[in-house]
Enzyme design. Structure first.
Site, short mmCIF file in Angstrom:
data_model
loop_
_atom_site.label_atom_id
_atom_site.label_comp_id
_atom_site.label_asym_id
_atom_site.label_seq_id
_atom_site.Cartn_x
_atom_site.Cartn_y
_atom_site.Cartn_z
N LYS A 1 0.11 -1.35 -0.59
CA LYS A 1 -0.20 0.11 -0.46
C LYS A 1 -1.34 0.50 -0.44
O LYS A 1 -2.15 1.54 0.48
CB LYS A 1 0.40 0.87 -1.57
CG LYS A 1 1.88 0.86 -1.90
CD LYS A 1 2.49 1.54 -3.04
CE LYS A 1 2.00 1.33 -4.46
NZ LYS A 1 2.44 -0.29 -4.81
N LYS B 1 -4.65 8.18 -6.56
CA LYS B 1 -3.86 6.91 -7.21
C LYS B 1 -3.60 7.46 -8.73
O LYS B 1 -4.04 7.14 -9.26
CB LYS B 1 -4.62 5.63 -7.06
CG LYS B 1 -3.88 4.55 -7.91
CD LYS B 1 -2.69 3.87 -7.12
CE LYS B 1 -2.17 3.00 -7.90
NZ LYS B 1 -1.04 2.20 -7.06
N SER C 1 -1.74 1.23 -13.79
CA SER C 1 -1.46 0.15 -14.74
C SER C 1 -2.15 -1.16 -14.25
O SER C 1 -2.53 -1.36 -13.15
CB SER C 1 0.12 0.06 -15.27
OG SER C 1 0.78 -0.34 -13.84
N GLU D 1 -1.03 7.72 -3.54
CA GLU D 1 -0.56 6.58 -3.38
C GLU D 1 0.30 6.46 -4.87
O GLU D 1 -0.19 6.66 -5.80
CB GLU D 1 -1.55 5.55 -3.38
CG GLU D 1 -0.99 4.14 -3.62
CD GLU D 1 -2.14 2.77 -3.73
OE1 GLU D 1 -2.01 1.83 -4.25
OE2 GLU D 1 -3.18 3.12 -3.26
N GLY D 2 1.52 5.96 -4.66
CA GLY D 2 2.38 5.60 -5.84
C GLY D 2 2.00 4.47 -6.90
O GLY D 2 1.00 3.75 -6.34
#
Length: 223
Positions: free
Chosen positions: A15, A37, A41, A119-120
């Protein structure tokens, strides 16, 4: 403003690589660009440039400082776990409504000819809190979706499962981008053809490892 939500079939599929490449391409076209973003994590505060958010800041030639990091990635957690679990480790939760509002606010500030990437995190069903997943996030934002998939063994099943899950929510990606994995058992065109036999949708775009500027330009033109 043209915006895209970039998701994938899982973690470490590409990604950030694809997002950063598109941002650099649009900057060469002298367009205004922005990227988020929002949730991250596995964040190492001692290696900001190596993080996903850091790579997007570099692609935009934006300051690699705390204000810039807070703007592009307000919810950062150190544990390399799903966001809900990583947040719990730190005694926090991700406020889903604020997450969606933050994305919409940035989109609303973009100029008409600008380009925005959100962005996931992880794949399409990664939990954000105890009730919401990335799927909910995509649905609430209603942005065109770019689905990044790999070329590793097993990607056909993972890709078709992600597409089928998205379809149940009325979501259909604008593009499926086949990003070459470090280990690819078959040539990329064969994988693309196998996917196309089982899925009726937009053309599957192939990105080889170490894609050239021309490769990225071709992808951007097709979006």
């Amino acid at each position: 403003m043209t915006g895209y939500f970039v998701t994938a079939t899982g973690t470490d599929i590409g990604k950030t690589y694809v997002s950063a490449a598109l941002l650099r391409h649009w900057r060469r076209e002298q367009r205004a660009v922005a990227a988020l973003k929002p949730v991250m994590s596995g964040f190492d505060p001692n290696d900001v440039p190596g993080s996903d958010a850091g790579q997007l800041l570099l692609a935009m030639d934006a300051p690699m400082d705390l204000p810039g990091l807070n703007l592009i990635s307000p919810w950062r957690f150190q544990a390399p776990l799903s966001p809900d679990m990583a947040a719990t480790r730190e005694g926090k939760i991700i406020p889903y409504d604020r997450l969606v509002e933050t994305c919409r606010a940035v989109a609303g500030m973009m100029p008409e000819d600008g380009r925005l990437i959100i962005e996931g995190v992880g794949g399409v069903f990664v939990p954000i809190d105890d009730r919401h997943t990335v799927m909910d996030w995509m649905q609430d934002l209603s942005l065109p979706i770019l689905l990044i998939v790999g070329s590793y063994l097993g990607t056909i099943s993972h890709t078709l499962a992600a597409l089928a899950a998205m379809q149940t929510r009325g979501l259909k990606p604008q593009a499926v981008i086949l990003n070459e994995s470090p280990v690819s058992p078959v040539p990329l065109p064969e994988t693309a053809a196998a996917l196309a036999r089982h899925w009726s949708g937009p053309t599957i775009h192939i990105l080889p490892r170490n894609a050239t500027a021309a490769d990225i330009a071709g992808l951007a033109a097709a979006l």
